[in-house]
Write an enzyme that holds these catalytic residues in place. Sequence first.
Site, PDB file in Angstrom:
ATOM      1  N   THR A   1       0.829  -1.209   0.000  1.00 29.34           N
ATOM      2  CA  THR A   1       0.000   0.000   0.000  1.00 29.34           C
ATOM      3  C   THR A   1       0.859   1.252   0.000  1.00 29.34           C
ATOM      4  O   THR A   1       0.497   2.270  -0.598  1.00 29.34           O
ATOM      5  CB  THR A   1      -0.909  -0.008   1.243  1.00 29.34           C
ATOM      6  OG1 THR A   1      -1.653  -1.223   1.239  1.00 29.34           O
ATOM      7  CG2 THR A   1      -1.867   1.170   1.248  1.00 29.34           C
TER       8      THR A   1
ATOM      9  N   HIS B   1       1.666   2.108  -3.443  1.00 33.21           N
ATOM     10  CA  HIS B   1       0.512   2.699  -4.142  1.00 33.21           C
ATOM     11  C   HIS B   1       0.388   4.187  -3.808  1.00 33.21           C
ATOM     12  O   HIS B   1       0.119   5.011  -4.683  1.00 33.21           O
ATOM     13  CB  HIS B   1      -0.788   1.987  -3.749  1.00 33.21           C
ATOM     14  CG  HIS B   1      -0.884   0.582  -4.252  1.00 33.21           C
ATOM     15  ND1 HIS B   1      -0.750   0.252  -5.579  1.00 33.21           N
ATOM     16  CD2 HIS B   1      -1.103  -0.597  -3.603  1.00 33.21           C
ATOM     17  CE1 HIS B   1      -0.883  -1.056  -5.733  1.00 33.21           C
ATOM     18  NE2 HIS B   1      -1.083  -1.601  -4.541  1.00 33.21           N
TER      19      HIS B   1
ATOM     20  N   GLU C   1       3.408  -0.451   9.736  1.00 36.36           N
ATOM     21  CA  GLU C   1       4.080  -1.633  10.292  1.00 36.36           C
ATOM     22  C   GLU C   1       5.300  -1.151  11.058  1.00 36.36           C
ATOM     23  O   GLU C   1       6.146  -0.465  10.495  1.00 36.36           O
ATOM     24  CB  GLU C   1       4.543  -2.557   9.157  1.00 36.36           C
ATOM     25  CG  GLU C   1       3.455  -2.940   8.167  1.00 36.36           C
ATOM     26  CD  GLU C   1       3.986  -3.807   7.012  1.00 36.36           C
ATOM     27  OE1 GLU C   1       5.172  -4.193   7.048  1.00 36.36           O
ATOM     28  OE2 GLU C   1       3.226  -4.084   6.086  1.00 36.36           O
TER      29      GLU C   1
ATOM     30  N   ILE D   1       3.164 -11.519   2.115  1.00 36.25           N
ATOM     31  CA  ILE D   1       2.145 -12.147   2.973  1.00 36.25           C
ATOM     32  C   ILE D   1       1.968 -13.610   2.609  1.00 36.25           C
ATOM     33  O   ILE D   1       1.819 -14.469   3.477  1.00 36.25           O
ATOM     34  CB  ILE D   1       0.814 -11.368   2.920  1.00 36.25           C
ATOM     35  CG1 ILE D   1       1.053  -9.917   3.401  1.00 36.25           C
ATOM     36  CG2 ILE D   1      -0.229 -12.043   3.802  1.00 36.25           C
ATOM     37  CD1 ILE D   1      -0.193  -9.067   3.441  1.00 36.25           C
TER      38      ILE D   1
ATOM     39  N   LEU E   1      -5.876  -8.917  -3.308  1.00 38.16           N
ATOM     40  CA  LEU E   1      -6.898  -8.094  -3.947  1.00 38.16           C
ATOM     41  C   LEU E   1      -6.758  -8.146  -5.466  1.00 38.16           C
ATOM     42  O   LEU E   1      -5.653  -8.101  -6.000  1.00 38.16           O
ATOM     43  CB  LEU E   1      -6.772  -6.653  -3.458  1.00 38.16           C
ATOM     44  CG  LEU E   1      -7.077  -6.470  -1.961  1.00 38.16           C
ATOM     45  CD1 LEU E   1      -6.803  -5.033  -1.541  1.00 38.16           C
ATOM     46  CD2 LEU E   1      -8.514  -6.858  -1.644  1.00 38.16           C
TER      47      LEU E   1
ATOM     48  N   THR F   1      -9.807  -9.983   5.611  1.00 35.26           N
ATOM     49  CA  THR F   1      -9.129  -8.698   5.640  1.00 35.26           C
ATOM     50  C   THR F   1      -8.676  -8.412   7.067  1.00 35.26           C
ATOM     51  O   THR F   1      -9.322  -8.846   8.026  1.00 35.26           O
ATOM     52  CB  THR F   1     -10.081  -7.587   5.120  1.00 35.26           C
ATOM     53  OG1 THR F   1      -9.365  -6.360   5.060  1.00 35.26           O
ATOM     54  CG2 THR F   1     -11.293  -7.423   6.010  1.00 35.26           C
TER      55      THR F   1
END
Lengths: 349, 349, 349, 349
Positions: free
Chosen positions: B45, B48, B69, B180, B269, B293
Amino acid sequence: MADTMRAAVKTKPAPGSTDVKRVPRPTIGRTEALVRVKIASICGTDLHIFDWDEWSQHRIRPPLIQGHEMAGEVERVGDEVTSVAQGDYVSFEGHIACGQCYECRTGQAHVCRNLRILGIDRDGAFAEYVAVPATNLVKNDPSLPLEVATIQDPLGNATQVVMNANVPGKSIAIFGLGPIGLMAVGLAKALSPAQVIAVEYKNEYRKRLAKKLGADVILESDATTVDRILELTGGEGVNDVLEFSGAPPALQQALKVVRPGGGIHLLGLYSNPVTLNLSDDVIMRGITLYGITGRRMFQTWYQMGGILKSQHMNLKPLVTHRFPLDEYEKALETVRSRQCGKVVFDVEA
Amino acid sequence: MADTMRAAVKTKPAPGSTDVKRVPRPTIGRTEALVRVKIASICGTDLHIFDWDEWSQHRIRPPLIQGHEMAGEVERVGDEVTSVAQGDYVSFEGHIACGQCYECRTGQAHVCRNLRILGIDRDGAFAEYVAVPATNLVKNDPSLPLEVATIQDPLGNATQVVMNANVPGKSIAIFGLGPIGLMAVGLAKALSPAQVIAVEYKNEYRKRLAKKLGADVILESDATTVDRILELTGGEGVNDVLEFSGAPPALQQALKVVRPGGGIHLLGLYSNPVTLNLSDDVIMRGITLYGITGRRMFQTWYQMGGILKSQHMNLKPLVTHRFPLDEYEKALETVRSRQCGKVVFDVEA
Amino acid sequence: MADTMRAAVKTKPAPGSTDVKRVPRPTIGRTEALVRVKIASICGTDLHIFDWDEWSQHRIRPPLIQGHEMAGEVERVGDEVTSVAQGDYVSFEGHIACGQCYECRTGQAHVCRNLRILGIDRDGAFAEYVAVPATNLVKNDPSLPLEVATIQDPLGNATQVVMNANVPGKSIAIFGLGPIGLMAVGLAKALSPAQVIAVEYKNEYRKRLAKKLGADVILESDATTVDRILELTGGEGVNDVLEFSGAPPALQQALKVVRPGGGIHLLGLYSNPVTLNLSDDVIMRGITLYGITGRRMFQTWYQMGGILKSQHMNLKPLVTHRFPLDEYEKALETVRSRQCGKVVFDVEA
Amino acid sequence: MADTMRAAVKTKPAPGSTDVKRVPRPTIGRTEALVRVKIASICGTDLHIFDWDEWSQHRIRPPLIQGHEMAGEVERVGDEVTSVAQGDYVSFEGHIACGQCYECRTGQAHVCRNLRILGIDRDGAFAEYVAVPATNLVKNDPSLPLEVATIQDPLGNATQVVMNANVPGKSIAIFGLGPIGLMAVGLAKALSPAQVIAVEYKNEYRKRLAKKLGADVILESDATTVDRILELTGGEGVNDVLEFSGAPPALQQALKVVRPGGGIHLLGLYSNPVTLNLSDDVIMRGITLYGITGRRMFQTWYQMGGILKSQHMNLKPLVTHRFPLDEYEKALETVRSRQCGKVVFDVEA
């Protein structure tokens, strides 16, 4: 193939009275299989029958070949059998469920109302051959060692308990380090718990086995056990207790060391009724007591097979003594001594 | 303690535009804590937002300090905070739930209707200090290495997926070996599955990491994948699929390799809507598709903490690149390259 | 608004000793709400405190306003409260959970380690006004009658038990027809069980109420109970037992009438430890004993609200006696008589 | 007893081609039962076969007697049958599971890999007699009306869906008011949900039936449906959606009206692949999509039997048309018209 076989036969309704001798080889029905036994192992129940305790007197009808833990090879199958074939490497589920009662028809065959058990209600595996309903056979992975394959019936007990406790990430206490408790140590440890605390009463032999099977901490069951477990869990207690001891003091300790909202999974049998403070220890703390018996048919077997395949667990140290069938009495005395893990018969010499 | 701190600040609503500079240190409210960041890690993210994609344009309001994180130490707490104290070694749950909606009040805070995210909807952890609601902090075990402590937010995603799949004893396929997915390989493998089959598309770097994390078999995602997985499972398929790729072809493969009655656990996603043969692939085969999620608050954190404590999993190989905060852009380009595991900032030099 | 209010105050650590008098109206903190009580109801615990039993002597610190069951209107809220507003029609969850312990953080706040209870550990609802943490308030549907709204705290106990038993289509036995057992009769019956068999010991008044609430069969608890229930279930037993009696003989009966694999859901408290044949009655039959307390926060409240909205249940017959607060002692004596359902105070005259 | 019987026989691989004529009465094997059919009912599948659609062309091998929904009396049983006896009032589970695959051995026989279906893969119930595996028979309560007994196979579909959604206290939307959707309305309503919202597309006849079966609100499926459902649920959406329509627009609506964390239970079959926004509608909102088929053997049958016994549900309005077997074509045309509920054959005149 000869018409007779060597077998250990309980000949009379009396203590001991078990002869290893030649008897006729069993015949099979259309839905049965004949299995050539390679290895068999001894359950605590076998000692009760040998000793002819009160339970045995009511349940057992000699002559009987005992034994419900084994591994072997399918020798022949009945006309209607398609699930196994000659040459398959198999073990069996010792419980023969009726398939027709409500419990059987709703996925609870392990508490079938008409349960019959191999080596108890019909001839079992302490013999060169055994006849069994084919649906009770489970095919083993070819790589599974015989000494592990034979102990899957009790390992399945332990598996059902451990799976019921949903172990990953939890703190777990295991009370009672008899063979099934020891198996549970190995199984639980293979599922990445925060810690496994094992508790036993006056048996250094089995504590050493618990260590080999991966217990993080091993405690004596005494007046300090509760405090020690609370200390090991930051004062909070364990998430779940697995109870294999069948000892009332252990259960009292279990109730004191389990977290609010936790579970106590009971497999060990108590010789007498047990007195519990249900209000304070169970209800007000939201505890659940799970009575567990047998193996889920056959969900537990598949789970166990998969866990064994992962090879995170080394069960070999658990099989501590091996005897030929001829040394039947000596083998049973070894079980009685509690200075052992699992005791097996190498039936096929 | 100075009144300013070093931070990476996205200064403008445009690609890049991130300066590492001194800014005022955040103040805290009565229920908040100020945490001194020691290490932080980069999520997809963050790339992004750096790239200012369409989603970012709608959601992000610069100036913003990104980063959700991290691991660090509590520096100071607000008047009403009792759950953590100065000096505690902590990480945080990146999702700030409202606590008042139906979902929050029924144990589903991870799908809170009013969710705000650290480093997205308010300033985050790519800075020397970060202010957070104290309830979002989780205390780490003192023995937990910093580079593992910082990745617990995404590790928690993987944990939720893996726990949802009830892995022990099962055959598992994992599609998508981004960070992940790789964590899921390590976690799944730590729970004694029958086997873990990992699948990735054209990324040898990540396949090598999957090997280090314990995958039993690693496959290329191509026209042979389905057949290979069926072959590896005796023609029967896997029990559950964990889908992290976000790639429609992977999902089609997943539907073909999962057993009847099995589960597909979706976390990756998809950029666009996906076309599924629901009748044949899902309904008639009794398949369940789980959309997953975030992390269960805070069940997932406790489970993860316990699994980490078991030490069946070595996550260190997963952290492949470390940068000082000053090399912000270089770190993000490393993430973009996909020739990496997790990329971290050593904030406290 | 005056600065004082009418309240029933337990003034001394002694039996009785409760005066209905004017006292200062409570003030509220930033996260609290002041509620104007319209109706309140009496729990068995209130009688224990009134009688100053051993438990009360250890727990209660007079002066105290008792009462944890009520319905009313929000009069004023603290600065930080957004979940309720002045004028809202509310009831409250009597248990105040800490929100910080493991249990609270994992969806088990009903077994919070630091639980405090309204009307026990701080002033409660037997007064014109009560101050409560705003998060404990639940908004009622405007159509909900006051006499049902006030009994939702114990109805929530019954709801948690009934939902735990997954009632639809099952044969259910309910032991103990005190107010919560009676509520469970109504709730269970509203979920389309095969049958609800209600059992009570020497209390015709409550058996008549069980009839009104929909019990299919009502039995006396005596030497014939087990046989009668087996007969009513074709010899098979009930799927689940809901135990509200707190009477050891009832629990023994429960163990004999539950199917193999079934559940016994325990909410009624036993005055003394109970002796159980765990081996034969629980373990060998695969029975689960669930200790249940409080209400799932706030899952149980939402479930209860939805079930009440379905209007399959008429709880009005359950509220059998209404008193003004001035007749405090008379109301409590009515509870003691056991010739009643729920006894309520019309606080707002 | 004559050696022949009247039966409706699909004689050729072509549309229609079904003759009602005399044919030999079936013989039975050792584990089978011969059932005298009293009533049978028509499934949508029967119309597909009648019309000889593409699926039928691949699956069906005429000559075939169709029909898998029925009630009747056991006429004779094979040598090994003990679960039913001559004279028993029975219905049957239409799915014949193999009993040997992993799915069958782990409680998932409804997704057996070797499933055969009565009236599809072997002769069925549109005849005076039918031979079936005895284990597929379920004994009916003597008080169960024939017209309800015959529809239990599809009612079991609806029951599995409704039980999967854990309905009590929830807001439920049901899309698709064909016979199974209508049954789900009745079942769901019998379990005390907060509300049941039923949605259908241009079929006033079936909307009227939904009203009779207890739907709280009945909506047209159009551009306003989503807003209307959100409005009916205070802007929050329903807890669960039961999808029986097989219409893609309904599924899109379902995804918009279900709460975060909720479930969509899919039984209706879609003629073509469906395009879903998995990221926004499923994953980010934590939605679960359950593919559901058949009936849990035989858990669903027992649950259904128990719910029927509770008599909270009146299914009689659902059976709207009755024909003698001779009017086979007329009956099937009635099904095609969709101006009907269930259409039954009174086989025994």
